[in-house]
Design a protein around this motif. Sequence first.
Motif, PDB file in Angstrom:
ATOM      1  N   VAL A   1       0.839  -1.205   0.000  1.00  0.00           N
ATOM      2  CA  VAL A   1       0.000   0.000   0.000  1.00  0.00           C
ATOM      3  C   VAL A   1       0.872   1.252   0.000  1.00  0.00           C
ATOM      4  N   ALA A   2       2.016   1.175   0.683  1.00  0.00           N
ATOM      5  CA  ALA A   2       2.889   2.348   0.791  1.00  0.00           C
ATOM      6  C   ALA A   2       3.519   2.728  -0.540  1.00  0.00           C
ATOM      7  N   ILE A   3       3.741   1.751  -1.430  1.00  0.00           N
ATOM      8  CA  ILE A   3       4.401   2.068  -2.701  1.00  0.00           C
ATOM      9  C   ILE A   3       3.407   2.422  -3.795  1.00  0.00           C
ATOM     10  N   GLN A   4       2.138   2.542  -3.454  1.00  0.00           N
ATOM     11  CA  GLN A   4       1.143   2.893  -4.473  1.00  0.00           C
ATOM     12  C   GLN A   4       1.410   4.255  -5.087  1.00  0.00           C
ATOM     13  N   GLN A   5       1.989   5.168  -4.291  1.00  0.00           N
ATOM     14  CA  GLN A   5       2.226   6.515  -4.792  1.00  0.00           C
ATOM     15  C   GLN A   5       3.522   6.631  -5.582  1.00  0.00           C
ATOM     16  N   LEU A   6       4.337   5.583  -5.601  1.00  0.00           N
ATOM     17  CA  LEU A   6       5.581   5.629  -6.364  1.00  0.00           C
ATOM     18  C   LEU A   6       5.291   5.456  -7.848  1.00  0.00           C
ATOM     19  N   PRO A   7       6.149   6.005  -8.707  1.00  0.00           N
ATOM     20  CA  PRO A   7       5.943   5.824 -10.154  1.00  0.00           C
ATOM     21  C   PRO A   7       5.950   4.349 -10.527  1.00  0.00           C
ATOM     22  N   THR A   8       5.074   3.983 -11.447  1.00  0.00           N
ATOM     23  CA  THR A   8       4.963   2.579 -11.843  1.00  0.00           C
ATOM     24  C   THR A   8       6.249   2.075 -12.477  1.00  0.00           C
ATOM     25  N   ARG A   9       7.031   2.984 -13.083  1.00  0.00           N
ATOM     26  CA  ARG A   9       8.270   2.536 -13.722  1.00  0.00           C
ATOM     27  C   ARG A   9       9.273   1.992 -12.711  1.00  0.00           C
ATOM     28  N   THR A  10       9.157   2.422 -11.437  1.00  0.00           N
ATOM     29  CA  THR A  10      10.071   1.925 -10.406  1.00  0.00           C
ATOM     30  C   THR A  10       9.525   0.702  -9.688  1.00  0.00           C
TER      31      THR A  10
END
Length: 336
Positions: free
Chosen positions: A149-158
């Motif tokens: 859930v925490a990485i949902q805001q990270l760019p999908t490319r990463t």
Amino acid sequence: MSDALAILLVLPLAALLQGAAFWSAFHPPAGLGPLACFLALQALAAAAEALLFRRLMPAAQREPSRAALLHLWALSFFVPCAGGLLEVLASVAGARLAIAREARTTDIVGRPEFVSHLVSRVSHAAGTRVQARLANRHAATGDRLAALVAIQQLPTRTTGTLLRELLADPVDDLRLLAYGMLDQAENEIVNRIFACEEALTRASTEAEQLALHRQLAELHFELVYQRLAQGDVYHHAIAEAEMHARRAQALAQGERDAALCLLLARLALARDRADEATPLLERARELSFPRERLLPWLAEAAFRQGRHAEAAAIVGELARHAGTPALKPVIDYWTR
């Protein structure tokens, strides 16, 4: 009337009235209630003391006069002598210890100029530790779900590669959530592609066609860049992106579009055709595209063509610019 003269006149009166009030408390006059007599004399003494103490206060704190006198009268009435005196001492100490503040002036500044070539230097949080915890299958399921859930805001490319690996995770909740995140990211781009294609059929001017072809090329490449396209879809997305970029470039205003040259060069690198990418990158530079933004792709093209010395020289030039954190390991490797 000066403060000194007023103090000399009021001080004896205040002392006399205060003394009379204290005397009446212990020796009440005959025929008068002791409490009423004391309160009356104390009220008069407090009024005289209020006048006296106001004269002793700093000039800046004497106003408004009515409020100051009423405040001092109340202190002197309920705490004879000491109340008003403490107020005066506190006021004097505050005035002596006050720190002068410099006047803060304000001014109007102009709107900052937007520098487009610095956009690529904005870095997002990598979330390395969160991703490492998510990839650890021995960690508690709750912790891994919280990390996902925490990485949902990270760019999908990463996070695209990690999310695809989670599609084979033994935990059902992780698989479903990872699939939902990938599907949502892909649907957002696909819906924008459909909207642009529909708008392209209605475009009547060359400027509109150029803008829509360019946007379609960028959206198809975004599927590749964010690692949302795999297998045949990957090659189809590259082909569609190149087709729209070529059509945009074929229009009159698209001939001198440096961004289209860069996009075509990146598509050529994605198809492992470095020999086609180099001339396109040089063309983008001729069209005034910032050279420092072209350096990573120039180095990649040179490396893929086996020109390692040239690639090292380009990376050395890149090291003199403020590169993104993602390029730091590459720069360190080639320049050490």
